[in-house]
Design an enzyme around this catalytic site. Structure first.
Site, PDB file in Angstrom:
ATOM      1  N   GLY A   1      -1.862   5.185  -4.285  1.00 37.44           N
ATOM      2  CA  GLY A   1      -1.830   4.017  -5.158  1.00 37.44           C
ATOM      3  C   GLY A   1      -0.740   4.001  -6.216  1.00 37.44           C
ATOM      4  O   GLY A   1      -0.349   2.947  -6.708  1.00 37.44           O
TER       5      GLY A   1
ATOM      6  N   ILE B   1      -4.283   4.447   0.470  1.00 40.41           N
ATOM      7  CA  ILE B   1      -4.829   4.621   1.817  1.00 40.41           C
ATOM      8  C   ILE B   1      -5.946   5.667   1.811  1.00 40.41           C
ATOM      9  O   ILE B   1      -6.920   5.550   2.546  1.00 40.41           O
ATOM     10  CB  ILE B   1      -3.689   5.020   2.779  1.00 40.41           C
ATOM     11  CG1 ILE B   1      -2.670   3.876   2.863  1.00 40.41           C
ATOM     12  CG2 ILE B   1      -4.237   5.365   4.160  1.00 40.41           C
ATOM     13  CD1 ILE B   1      -1.282   4.301   3.286  1.00 40.41           C
TER      14      ILE B   1
ATOM     15  N   CYS C   1       0.817  -1.214   0.000  1.00 41.44           N
ATOM     16  CA  CYS C   1       0.000   0.000   0.000  1.00 41.44           C
ATOM     17  C   CYS C   1       0.849   1.262   0.000  1.00 41.44           C
ATOM     18  O   CYS C   1       2.022   1.239   0.363  1.00 41.44           O
ATOM     19  CB  CYS C   1      -0.934   0.019   1.210  1.00 41.44           C
ATOM     20  SG  CYS C   1      -0.063   0.138   2.777  1.00 41.44           S
ATOM     21  N   CYS C   2       0.246   2.358  -0.442  1.00 42.20           N
ATOM     22  CA  CYS C   2       0.880   3.676  -0.385  1.00 42.20           C
ATOM     23  C   CYS C   2      -0.250   4.718  -0.280  1.00 42.20           C
ATOM     24  O   CYS C   2      -1.415   4.364  -0.161  1.00 42.20           O
ATOM     25  CB  CYS C   2       1.759   3.920  -1.603  1.00 42.20           C
ATOM     26  SG  CYS C   2       0.844   4.000  -3.151  1.00 42.20           S
ATOM     27  N   THR C   3       0.066   5.981  -0.346  1.00 39.00           N
ATOM     28  CA  THR C   3      -0.930   7.026  -0.082  1.00 39.00           C
ATOM     29  C   THR C   3      -2.099   7.009  -1.069  1.00 39.00           C
ATOM     30  O   THR C   3      -3.263   6.958  -0.688  1.00 39.00           O
ATOM     31  CB  THR C   3      -0.281   8.424  -0.133  1.00 39.00           C
ATOM     32  OG1 THR C   3       0.874   8.412   0.686  1.00 39.00           O
ATOM     33  CG2 THR C   3      -1.249   9.496   0.356  1.00 39.00           C
TER      34      THR C   3
END
Ligand SMILES: [Zn+2]
Ligand SMILES: [Zn+2]
Length: 311
Positions: A181, A206, A177-179
Site C-alpha cells: 500500500g 495486495i 495497487c502495490c504490495t
C-alpha cells in the site's frame, strides 16, 4: 510446515517530531524481544516488515500502538515456520519510499477496502487498474486485466502519466495497487497532481487483499522482500503466470545470478538453471567471479536481497 512465526508488514504516515529518537526506541524494543526485519523511519512516517514468534510479534504490535502517533497503525500478518529476515535493520531514511521525489503527503488517493476493490473489479465499468510495483514483482503475479506502468524511476512514471491523460479522461476514476500500500500513497499523489480526479488505491495493498478476499481476480503469486521471496496471496490455488527466462516454461522460481558482479534476480526452471550453472545469461556464465552451482529446491536467500526496494 509449522507456523511458529508471524510475519508483520505495516506502514504509517504521520509527521514524526524526532525520527532519530524513534529509531532508538524501536531498536531497544526489537532487540529485547528478538524481532528481526527492517524498519525505516522518516520525517513522514514509518515502514516496516518483520518476523517474530507470536508472543514477540504481539508485544511489538501492542507497544507500537500504545505510542503516538502510531495508534491507528494497521498490521498485515502472515505465518511462517521461521524468521524470514536474516537480521534486524532499523534506521532513519530521508524518504519513506525510496524514490527520489518530494511528495505532497496531504493529497493522496482514496484508500478502498479489499472488498470494495473486488466490487469495483466486478462492476461493469471497472476503471483501469494500474499496478505500481517493479517489473520482477509483476512478472509472477498480478490482478487479471491490470496494467503495469513503468515505475522503476520516477521520471518514467511522470512521462507515462502525461501520456495517460491523452488516452484516459482524468475526470474518470482509475485504480492503483502495490504490495503493501505504501507505494500507492506516492504514485496516487502524482496522478492527482496531474489532474486526475479519483484514484482508488488498494488499502493495505495486495497482501491485505489476499488476507481478506482470497485469490479472486488474482493470477500467480506475490513477490515479497524477505527470505520467502515468493508467496501465494491466499490458500486458494492460482495458475502460474511466471515464465522461465530461457525456455518460457511456466515457473515462478526466482534465483540470484551466480555471477557475483551481476547477481540479478531471474526466473528459471531447474533444467535451464543447471544448464547455465546458476547464471542469468550465457555471458554471465563466462565471467570470473561465479559462485559454484549447487542444485537447489528453491531460491536461497542471497545477501543483497535486502538492498532491493521495499514496496
Ligand atoms: Zn527453462
Ligand atoms: Zn547475470
Amino acid at each position: 510446515m509449522d507456523d511458529s512465526h508471524l510475519v508483520l508488514a505495516f506502514y504509517h504516515i504521520a509527521k514524526l517530531e524526532d525520527p532519530k529518537a524513534e529509531v532508538k526506541a524501536q531498536k531497544a524494543f526489537c532487540q529485547e524481544h528478538d524481532l528481526m526485519g527492517r524498519i525505516y523511519v522518516a520525517e513522514h512516517g514509518i515502514n516496516g516488515q518483520m518476523s517474530a514468534t507470536p508472543e514477540a510479534a504481539n508485544a511489538y504490535m501492542e507497544w507500537l500502538k500504545s505510542h503516538s502517533p502510531f495508534e491507528d497503525v494497521v498490521f498485515k500478518l502472515h505465518t511462517w515456520h521461521e524468521h524470514c529476515f536474516p537480521r534486524l535493520t532499523i534506521k532513519t531514511r530521508p524518504k519513506l519510499v525510496a524514490i527520489d521525489i518530494d511528495i505532497d503527503w496531504k493529497h493522496r488517493g482514496t484508500s478502498v477496502t479489499p472488498e470494495k476493490w473486488r466490487e469495483l473489479m466486478e462492476s461493469d465499468d471497472c476503471p483501469p487498474i494500474f499496478d505500481v510495483r517493479n517489473d520482477y514483482e509483476w512478472e509472477i503475479g498480478r490482478f487479471k486485466g491490470s496494467k503495469k506502468p513503468p515505475c522503476n524511476t520516477f521520471r518514467d512514471f511522470e512521462k507515462w502519466a502525461d501520456d495517460l491523460k491523452q488516452e484516459h479522461n482524468p475526470e474518470k476514476p482509475v485504480m492503483m495497487c502495490c504490495t503493501g500500500g505504501i507505494r500507492c500513497e506516492l504514485f496516487s499523489s502524482m496522478l492527482l497532481r496531474r489532474g486526475f480526479k479519483t484514484v482508488y488505491q488498494l488499502g493495505g495493498g495486495i497482501i491485505n487483499y489476499g488476507l481478506k478476499e482470497g485469490s479472486k481476480h488474482w493470477e500467480g503469486k506475490l513477490f515479497v522482500f524477505d527470505d520467502r521471496l515468493v508467496v501465494p496471496i491466499s490458500e486458494e490455488p492460482t495458475e502460474t503466470v511466471g515464465r522461465c527466462s530461457f525456455c518460457s516454461s511456466e515457473i515462478d522460481d526466482y534465483y540470484n545470478c551466480a555471477n557475483m558482479e551481476c547477481n540479478d534476480l531471474f526466473l528459471s526452471c531447474k533444467s535451464c538453471l543447471k544448464e547455465h550453472i546458476g547464471c542469468c545469461c550465457t555471458d554471465c556464465t563466462k565471467q570470473e567471479r561465479v559462485r559454484p552451482y549447487h542444485e537447489q529446491e528453491r531460491h536461497k536467500p542471497f545477501k543483497r536481497l535486502h538492498l532491493c526496494q521495499t514496496s
